[in-house]
Design a protein around this motif. Structure first.
Motif, PDB file in Angstrom:
ATOM      1  N   MET A 135       0.643  -1.232  -0.004  1.00  0.00           N
ATOM      2  CA  MET A 135       0.041  -0.116  -0.101  1.00  0.00           C
ATOM      3  C   MET A 135       0.886   1.355   0.031  1.00  0.00           C
ATOM      4  N   THR A 136       1.994   1.331   0.950  1.00  0.00           N
ATOM      5  CA  THR A 136       2.813   2.474   0.640  1.00  0.00           C
ATOM      6  C   THR A 136       3.686   2.754  -0.674  1.00  0.00           C
ATOM      7  N   LEU A 137       3.756   1.723  -1.486  1.00  0.00           N
ATOM      8  CA  LEU A 137       4.157   1.854  -3.023  1.00  0.00           C
ATOM      9  C   LEU A 137       2.929   2.535  -3.748  1.00  0.00           C
ATOM     10  N   VAL A 138       1.570   1.996  -3.393  1.00  0.00           N
ATOM     11  CA  VAL A 138       0.695   2.587  -4.367  1.00  0.00           C
ATOM     12  C   VAL A 138       0.484   4.269  -3.814  1.00  0.00           C
ATOM     13  N   MET A 139       0.487   4.634  -2.643  1.00  0.00           N
ATOM     14  CA  MET A 139       0.544   5.880  -2.010  1.00  0.00           C
ATOM     15  C   MET A 139       1.672   6.800  -2.516  1.00  0.00           C
ATOM     16  N   TYR A 140       3.078   6.178  -2.578  1.00  0.00           N
ATOM     17  CA  TYR A 140       4.144   6.728  -3.321  1.00  0.00           C
ATOM     18  C   TYR A 140       3.782   7.185  -4.684  1.00  0.00           C
ATOM     19  N   LEU A 141       3.102   6.319  -5.384  1.00  0.00           N
ATOM     20  CA  LEU A 141       2.869   6.253  -6.912  1.00  0.00           C
ATOM     21  C   LEU A 141       2.015   7.440  -6.906  1.00  0.00           C
ATOM     22  N   ALA A 142       1.000   7.230  -6.457  1.00  0.00           N
ATOM     23  CA  ALA A 142      -0.275   8.287  -6.335  1.00  0.00           C
ATOM     24  C   ALA A 142       0.381   9.787  -6.026  1.00  0.00           C
ATOM     25  N   THR A 143       1.182  10.061  -5.307  1.00  0.00           N
ATOM     26  CA  THR A 143       1.723  11.335  -4.645  1.00  0.00           C
ATOM     27  C   THR A 143       2.802  11.652  -5.784  1.00  0.00           C
ATOM     28  N   THR A 144       3.520  10.961  -6.402  1.00  0.00           N
ATOM     29  CA  THR A 144       4.500  11.657  -7.517  1.00  0.00           C
ATOM     30  C   THR A 144       4.151  11.617  -8.537  1.00  0.00           C
ATOM     31  N   GLY A 145       2.708  11.477  -9.188  1.00  0.00           N
ATOM     32  CA  GLY A 145       2.477  11.766 -10.422  1.00  0.00           C
ATOM     33  C   GLY A 145       2.135  10.358 -11.231  1.00  0.00           C
ATOM     34  N   ASP A 146       2.282   9.395 -10.636  1.00  0.00           N
ATOM     35  CA  ASP A 146       2.177   8.001 -11.652  1.00  0.00           C
ATOM     36  C   ASP A 146       0.586   7.319 -10.897  1.00  0.00           C
ATOM     37  N   LEU A 147      -0.340   8.153 -11.226  1.00  0.00           N
ATOM     38  CA  LEU A 147      -1.650   7.727 -10.733  1.00  0.00           C
ATOM     39  C   LEU A 147      -2.292   6.637 -11.483  1.00  0.00           C
ATOM     40  N   PRO A 148      -2.065   6.475 -12.805  1.00  0.00           N
ATOM     41  CA  PRO A 148      -2.503   5.397 -13.558  1.00  0.00           C
ATOM     42  C   PRO A 148      -1.816   4.092 -13.213  1.00  0.00           C
ATOM     43  N   LEU A 149      -0.664   4.138 -12.917  1.00  0.00           N
ATOM     44  CA  LEU A 149       0.128   3.046 -12.451  1.00  0.00           C
ATOM     45  C   LEU A 149      -0.374   2.687 -10.944  1.00  0.00           C
ATOM     46  N   ALA A 150      -0.478   3.636 -10.136  1.00  0.00           N
ATOM     47  CA  ALA A 150      -0.789   3.400  -8.722  1.00  0.00           C
ATOM     48  C   ALA A 150      -2.141   2.821  -8.723  1.00  0.00           C
ATOM     49  N   ILE A 151      -3.272   3.297  -9.633  1.00  0.00           N
ATOM     50  CA  ILE A 151      -4.283   2.443  -9.524  1.00  0.00           C
ATOM     51  C   ILE A 151      -4.446   1.322  -9.944  1.00  0.00           C
ATOM     52  N   ILE A 152      -3.635   0.920 -11.074  1.00  0.00           N
ATOM     53  CA  ILE A 152      -3.484  -0.528 -11.516  1.00  0.00           C
ATOM     54  C   ILE A 152      -2.925  -1.431 -10.294  1.00  0.00           C
ATOM     55  N   LEU A 153      -1.914  -0.886  -9.583  1.00  0.00           N
ATOM     56  CA  LEU A 153      -1.222  -1.596  -8.523  1.00  0.00           C
ATOM     57  C   LEU A 153      -2.264  -1.674  -7.455  1.00  0.00           C
ATOM     58  N   PHE A 154      -3.110  -0.780  -7.188  1.00  0.00           N
ATOM     59  CA  PHE A 154      -3.792  -0.795  -6.155  1.00  0.00           C
ATOM     60  C   PHE A 154      -5.006  -1.990  -6.400  1.00  0.00           C
ATOM     61  N   ILE A 155      -5.715  -1.848  -7.796  1.00  0.00           N
ATOM     62  CA  ILE A 155      -6.542  -2.921  -7.977  1.00  0.00           C
ATOM     63  C   ILE A 155      -5.817  -4.464  -7.968  1.00  0.00           C
ATOM     64  N   ALA A 156      -4.549  -4.559  -8.570  1.00  0.00           N
ATOM     65  CA  ALA A 156      -4.196  -5.831  -8.619  1.00  0.00           C
ATOM     66  C   ALA A 156      -3.866  -6.336  -7.319  1.00  0.00           C
ATOM     67  N   SER A 157      -3.200  -5.544  -6.456  1.00  0.00           N
ATOM     68  CA  SER A 157      -2.403  -5.842  -4.867  1.00  0.00           C
ATOM     69  C   SER A 157      -3.400  -5.854  -4.075  1.00  0.00           C
ATOM     70  N   ILE A 158      -4.542  -5.057  -3.983  1.00  0.00           N
ATOM     71  CA  ILE A 158      -5.273  -5.008  -2.733  1.00  0.00           C
ATOM     72  C   ILE A 158      -6.629  -5.489  -3.201  1.00  0.00           C
ATOM     73  N   CYS A 159      -7.325  -4.820  -4.104  1.00  0.00           N
ATOM     74  CA  CYS A 159      -8.652  -5.301  -4.604  1.00  0.00           C
ATOM     75  C   CYS A 159      -9.027  -6.750  -4.654  1.00  0.00           C
ATOM     76  N   VAL A 160      -8.149  -7.013  -5.941  1.00  0.00           N
ATOM     77  CA  VAL A 160      -8.380  -8.163  -6.491  1.00  0.00           C
ATOM     78  C   VAL A 160      -7.989  -9.695  -5.213  1.00  0.00           C
ATOM     79  N   PRO A 161      -7.006  -9.690  -4.484  1.00  0.00           N
ATOM     80  CA  PRO A 161      -6.836 -10.739  -3.593  1.00  0.00           C
ATOM     81  C   PRO A 161      -8.014 -10.577  -2.501  1.00  0.00           C
ATOM     82  N   THR A 162      -8.436  -9.444  -2.067  1.00  0.00           N
ATOM     83  CA  THR A 162      -9.569  -9.295  -1.227  1.00  0.00           C
ATOM     84  C   THR A 162     -10.655  -9.828  -1.590  1.00  0.00           C
TER      85      THR A 162
END
Length: 114
Positions: A1-28
């Motif tokens: 989750m830390t990497l997702v927040m880092y990517l979102a704050t540094t301007g890589d929002l599309p990659l942060a969204i993909i990572l959030f969906i793949a790493s957090i949402c799908v397994p849950t």
């Protein structure tokens, strides 16, 4: 989750969204569906068998894509370390995440024999 927040704050929002969906949402979602199926089978429920079959097939389909986020995480860690911005160390969370991926794949691939 830390990497997702880092990517979102540094301007890589599309990659942060993909990572959030793949790493957090799908397994849950997979764990919730498998838990629901386990409970309904355990109590021999006749509740919506067609929908339960569809949930099982959905979980089996999602299982094929379970490792995509590991590749994205690995590539991001390599890219960040090459630039020298941050050092990423694999910890207990990576082992737990890998265990969840493997166990949900095995749970979805049960052969149905008793």
């Amino acid at each position: 989750m830390t990497l997702v927040m880092y990517l979102a704050t540094t301007g890589d929002l599309p990659l942060a969204i993909i990572l959030f969906i793949a790493s957090i949402c799908v397994p849950t979602i997979k764990l919730i569906i498998l838990y629901l199926l386990l409970i309904t089978v355990h109590f021999k429920s006749q509740w919506r068998p067609k929908e339960r079959t569809q949930l099982y097939r959905l979980t089996e389909f999602i299982g094929r894509w379970s490792m995509v986020d590991i590749y994205v995480d690995s590539l991001m860690a390599a890219m960040i370390q090459i630039e020298g911005l941050i050092v990423i160390e694999v910890g207990v969370g990576a082992v737990a995440f890998g265990a969840v991926v493997v166990l949900t794949i095995l749970a979805a691939k049960g052969d149905g024999k008793k």
